[in-house]
Design an enzyme around this catalytic site. Structure first.
Site, PDB file in Angstrom:
ATOM      1  N   GLU A 287       0.811  -1.229   0.000  1.00 32.02           N
ATOM      2  CA  GLU A 287       0.000   0.000   0.000  1.00 32.02           C
ATOM      3  C   GLU A 287       0.838   1.271   0.000  1.00 32.02           C
ATOM      4  O   GLU A 287       0.357   2.341  -0.306  1.00 32.02           O
ATOM      5  CB  GLU A 287      -0.996   0.012   1.173  1.00 32.02           C
ATOM      6  N   ASP A 329      16.036  18.454 -32.081  1.00 34.02           N
ATOM      7  CA  ASP A 329      16.136  19.256 -33.287  1.00 34.02           C
ATOM      8  C   ASP A 329      17.525  19.881 -33.281  1.00 34.02           C
ATOM      9  O   ASP A 329      18.223  19.832 -32.269  1.00 34.02           O
ATOM     10  CB  ASP A 329      15.014  20.296 -33.387  1.00 34.02           C
ATOM     11  N   ASP A 569      12.449  23.132 -29.462  1.00 35.60           N
ATOM     12  CA  ASP A 569      12.014  24.431 -28.952  1.00 35.60           C
ATOM     13  C   ASP A 569      11.050  25.169 -29.867  1.00 35.60           C
ATOM     14  O   ASP A 569      10.533  26.216 -29.506  1.00 35.60           O
ATOM     15  CB  ASP A 569      13.235  25.322 -28.695  1.00 35.60           C
ATOM     16  N   ASP A 573       8.306  21.576 -33.638  1.00 39.46           N
ATOM     17  CA  ASP A 573       8.623  20.423 -32.796  1.00 39.46           C
ATOM     18  C   ASP A 573       7.414  19.903 -32.028  1.00 39.46           C
ATOM     19  O   ASP A 573       7.503  18.865 -31.365  1.00 39.46           O
ATOM     20  CB  ASP A 573       9.733  20.802 -31.796  1.00 39.46           C
ATOM     21  N   ASN A 637       5.956 -14.149   3.444  1.00 37.05           N
ATOM     22  CA  ASN A 637       5.079 -14.244   4.618  1.00 37.05           C
ATOM     23  C   ASN A 637       3.767 -14.920   4.283  1.00 37.05           C
ATOM     24  O   ASN A 637       3.257 -15.734   5.040  1.00 37.05           O
ATOM     25  CB  ASN A 637       4.766 -12.849   5.162  1.00 37.05           C
ATOM     26  N   ASN A 662       2.778  -5.138   9.480  1.00 35.90           N
ATOM     27  CA  ASN A 662       2.715  -4.518   8.160  1.00 35.90           C
ATOM     28  C   ASN A 662       2.946  -3.009   8.227  1.00 35.90           C
ATOM     29  O   ASN A 662       3.684  -2.422   7.441  1.00 35.90           O
ATOM     30  CB  ASN A 662       1.318  -4.811   7.600  1.00 35.90           C
ATOM     31  N   ASP A 666       6.039  -1.064   6.534  1.00 36.90           N
ATOM     32  CA  ASP A 666       5.741  -0.013   5.550  1.00 36.90           C
ATOM     33  C   ASP A 666       6.424   1.292   5.911  1.00 36.90           C
ATOM     34  O   ASP A 666       7.033   1.961   5.078  1.00 36.90           O
ATOM     35  CB  ASP A 666       4.233   0.242   5.483  1.00 36.90           C
TER      36      ASP A 666
END
Ligand SMILES: Nc1ncnc2c1ncn2[C@@H]1O[C@H](COP(=O)(O)OP(=O)(O)OP(=O)(O)O)[C@@H](O)[C@H]1O
Length: 823
Positions: A287, A329, A569, A573, A637, A662, A666
């Site tokens: 998570e 370019d 630029d 482009d 686990n 956990n 984390d």
């Protein structure tokens, strides 16, 4: 996407419209504009406004892992397993808060820099009713309905507007309608009521020509805000994270049913095992992935900001690190874009100053007759290099068009009208009726010296076709650090390809001077689409590219499996920039190109690209380290829990213990955002590869499961199966300790940074002290006898040694690879 918008104000005459908007061609009064700004608000898209905290939090709930966690929390609440539900809610809240905070800080750190590159608009306003109108640049977010704006090539259309006057005006509106070619726009007094040829929408960009327009709607009222929700196609990074997330989510969703079915079959009490099955699924979910991703990328972008590189879209950093091809370019990127006139030649190659005079007349009247004036470095250079212009009077000008590649000016010279045409050699020769003998060879010879060559042609009175007058050559110095930057990129595994609108011989010479391999220069104008796509792998230099050719090369490279960056630029482009995985531009790029770019270089220094590439790879490597460590441990686990759950007469760990472990793991892993990756990884394109990551975690997950199952054996022997609480505690402690060990051993073989030492130290301390703390009772933990501690340490030590041996073996087998396989 083809989208047919409802055209506002279609059909009314110019005057009716201006009256309805309570404005005029001389623009609004400043005071009136201020009042309208208060009434309508700033001209910003709702999408771009800074998010409020509640919305930020709500948005962070939307990722798949959080959804899974919330689903599991709901199941726990339904079966009144309040402890499990409570811990899951805490987990979700912590991860959302961390993620929102990370995103907020990332946004804030780049907001100030982004202000440096905000879009402006040229607006016409009056200080008082009698004063003459003044034209000035204002931030585009200050525009209001009724404002009169001027538009020129490279400008972003800043709001929904109707044209009052237009000359050679074409716009890119692919973002809205899907049409890839620029669309011509006109300004009839009375539009026919059906078409949209007199309207331009916010989000489009001016490809060529100039126009005067009145603002119809701004901000959230624009069609862009209302109708355009589609973004660019998902980038390499978005796709990888998405693939990986969904693979893990699927895995997470099958675990609880397997656990339940096995418990039901072997023990006949499936429902009792439900909270445990839920906890196991939570244990598998990474998570914190979104938090680590945001933090690692934000860290990289903050470091780059100090070096003058603005990352507008965080995942673009990964994409740049993954890029194995960078297309650039030539003009203004590899050269200084400060051209200086070198000479002026007749078609046969003799020096002829008269050609330069005509070219300068073209430049002068282009600058003076275009409204707004179209700044152009070539025109400025030609003017600066020309002596006397004579007294020809300009009548009308058609500024340079990037697809037609010529600029035209009609002048009156001593009673006759002369059309003066200046542009790219082949474009001008194509317009001329006949090409004098030797003229093409002269152009080739001049371009072969690395000079920029402009052809000049004249059409007097009603002559049927223009006649070639000759050539003007210009020198454009190489950017001082371009050669070094390109060889640095090549050392880092990034192939460069130059896509230029210029002459093949000029391009070849410049590229050779920069040390690029130039066996062959592809002339894009001579190839079919298929031939161009076929040439993309082998060629380095593509000359005579139109904007669409550049985009086609980029698309062909992506289709061939490359991750492609584009650095440019100009207006020409834009299509390639949008087609690439990641677009980069210098700060002084034209508005539309800068708006489309993901990364902006504030200093004109190509070396900054190398820094950005390295920062991107570092961030990705840290994200991959997190995934390797988190998932190897989680998978191990889960396997161990399933096996143990079936062989023990009780649950191997209480759900609340699984969840607390956990949370601790984390939190410790957030330190990976600041890790030091293996320098060898940073030396080549590096991207998230979900299949390789999955293979890796299955291998190391199995090893982890063996360690866990050994712990079961030791615990069963040491405390027996009668002392459930001691058993749970033993496994809880072992789990946290092995997690601390793999955090140090499954990371690269670089010195461990301080935050990681602190995090692993804290994890090990929690493992040892939590069972002795006052919270132990509530968590079902108990103090372990010293002998059990010793045994557990022995298991952890054996696991650590095995892990070290295995990782070394892998490194030795791939002798030139990093210590761990590249994933
Ligand atoms: N203002 C101008 N007037 C006349 N001709 C021009 C002008 N600007 C460019 N050209 C010609 O058109 C060609 C194509 O221009 P374009 O802007 O597409 O590419 P470029 O500037 O040569 O290179 P790059 O694509 O590397 O930026 C140029 O090589 C030049 O010959």
């Amino acid at each position: 996407m083809v989208w047919a918008p409802e055209a506002p104000a279609t059909g009314s005459s110019r005057l009716e419209l201006l009256r309805r908007l309570d404005t005029g061609p001389r623009g609004l009064l400043e005071s009136e504009a201020e009042a309208r700004l208060r009434l309508h608000g700033e001209n910003t898209l709702p999408l771009r406004r800074p998010l409020s905290w509640p919305r930020r939090l709500a948005r962070s709930l939307r990722d798949p892992f959080t959804m899974v966690l919330l689903g599991l929390g709901l199941i726990s609440a339904l079966i009144t397993s309040w402890g499990t539900a409570g811990v899951i809610i805490v987990l979700v809240a912590v991860s959302c808060a961390l993620r929102s905070n990370g995103e907020y800080r990332a946004d804030r750190s780049t907001a100030a820099l982004r202000a440096l590159v905000t879009t402006t608009a040229t607006v016409r306003r009056r200080p008082s009713p009698d004063a003459a109108p003044r034209e000035r640049e204002i931030p585009a977010d200050q525009l209001v309905p009724g404002d009169v704006v001027k538009l020129g090539p490279g400008d972003l259309v800043p709001a929904d507007v109707r044209l009052l006057r237009a000359s050679g005006f074409t716009v890119h509106q692919a973002a809205l309608t899907g049409e890839s070619a620029p669309v011509p726009k006109e300004a009839p007094d009375q539009p026919d009521g059906h078409g949209h040829g007199h309207l331009c929408w916010q989000g489009s960009g001016v490809a060529s020509g100039t126009a005067l327009a009145v603002v119809l709607t701004t901000g959230a009222g624009t069609l862009f805000a209302g109708a355009y929700r589609a973004r660019r196609p998902a980038s390499a990074f978005d796709r990888s994270v998405n693939d990986l997330s969904w693979t893990l989510v699927r895995l997470t969703l099958v675990i609880p049913p397997i656990a339940l079915v096995l418990n039901a079959l072997l023990r006949g009490h499936a429902l009792e095992a439900l909270p445990f099955a839920v906890a196991v699924a939570v244990g598998l979910t990474p998570e914190m992935l979104p938090v680590v991703v945001t933090t690692a990328l934000a860290r990289g972008s903050a470091q780059l900001a100090r070096a003058g590189v603005i990352v507008k879209r965080l995942p673009a950093l990964h994409d740049l690190g993954a890029a194995d091809v960078l297309c650039l370019d030539k003009t203004g990127t590899l050269t200084c874009d400060r051209p200086v006139v070198d000479g002026s030649f007749a078609p046969d190659g003799r020096r002829d100053p008269e050609v330069l005079r005509w070219a300068a007349l073209n430049a002068f009247w282009t600058l003076h007759l275009s409204d707004p004036p179209v700044p152009d470095v070539l025109d400025e250079a030609v003017l600066a290099g020309a002596p006397d212009l004579g007294d020809a009077e300009g009548v009308e000008a058609w500024p340079f068009h990037p697809v037609r590649r010529v600029s035209r000016v009609l002048v009156r010279d001593g009673g006759t009208e002369v059309m003066v045409i200046k542009g790219a050699v082949e474009a001008v020769l194509e317009l001329c009726g006949q090409v004098p003998e030797g003229a093409r060879e002269t152009a080739e010879r001049l371009a072969g010296r690395g000079l920029r060559v402009l052809a000049v042609a004249l059409r007097h009175g009603d002559e049927p076709a223009p006649v070639l007058a000759g050539y003007v050559t210009l020198v454009d110095e190489l950017a001082p650090n371009a050669a070094g930057a390109l060889s640095e990129l090549s050392r880092h595994g990034v192939a460069t390809k130059v896509l230029t609108g210029d002459h093949p011989a000029t391009a070849a010479r410049v590229c050779r001077d920069l040390g690029l391999p130039v066996e062959q220069v592809v002339d894009a104008s001579l190839l079919t689409d298929a031939e161009l796509a076929e040439a993309t792998e082998r060629a380095t230099v593509f000359a005579r590219c139109t904007p669409e050719h550049k985009a086609r090369v980029v698309r062909a490279l992506r289709e061939a499996g490359h991750t492609v960056g584009f650095l440019g630029d100009g207006v020409n482009d834009l299509p390639a920039m949008v087609a690439a995985d990641v677009g980069v531009c210098p700060r002084d790029a034209v508005d539309i190109t800068r708006e489309a770019a993901d990364i902006v270089l504030t200093h004109k220094d190509l070396a900054a690209i190398g820094l950005a590439v390295t920062a991107g790879r570092t961030s990705t490597a840290n994200i991959v380290t997190y995934l390797r460590v988190a998932l190897s441990s989680n998978v191990g686990n889960v396997i161990a829990m399933l096996v143990a759950g079936l062989s023990l007469p009780f649950l191997p760990m209480l759900p609340v213990q699984v969840l607390v472990q956990n949370v601790c793991f984390d939190a410790a892993q957030l330190a990976f955002a600041a890790d030091r990756p293996d320098p060898r990884l940073v030396r080549r394109p590096y991207r998230l590869r979900p299949p390789t990551i999955l293979r890796f975690i299955l291998g190391f997950g199995a090893l982890n499961a063996v360690a866990d199952l050994s712990t079961f054996a030791v615990l069963t022997w040491a405390v027996g199966t009668s002392g459930q609480s001691a058993f749970h505690t033993g496994w809880f402690v072992e789990n946290l300790l092995t997690q601390a060990v793999i955090m140090l051993l499954l990371r690269p073989a670089t010195p461990v940074p301080r935050p990681l030492w602190l995090a692993t130290g804290a994890l090990a301390t929690v493992a040892v002290l939590l069972p002795l703390s006052p919270a132990a009772g509530a968590l079902g933990l108990t103090a372990l006898p010293p002998a059990s501690h010793l045994l557990l340490f022995a298991v952890v030590l054996a696991y650590g040694v095995t892990l070290a041996v295995v990782t070394r073996r892998i490194a030795r087998r791939a002798s030139d690879a990093p210590r761990l396989p590249v994933v």
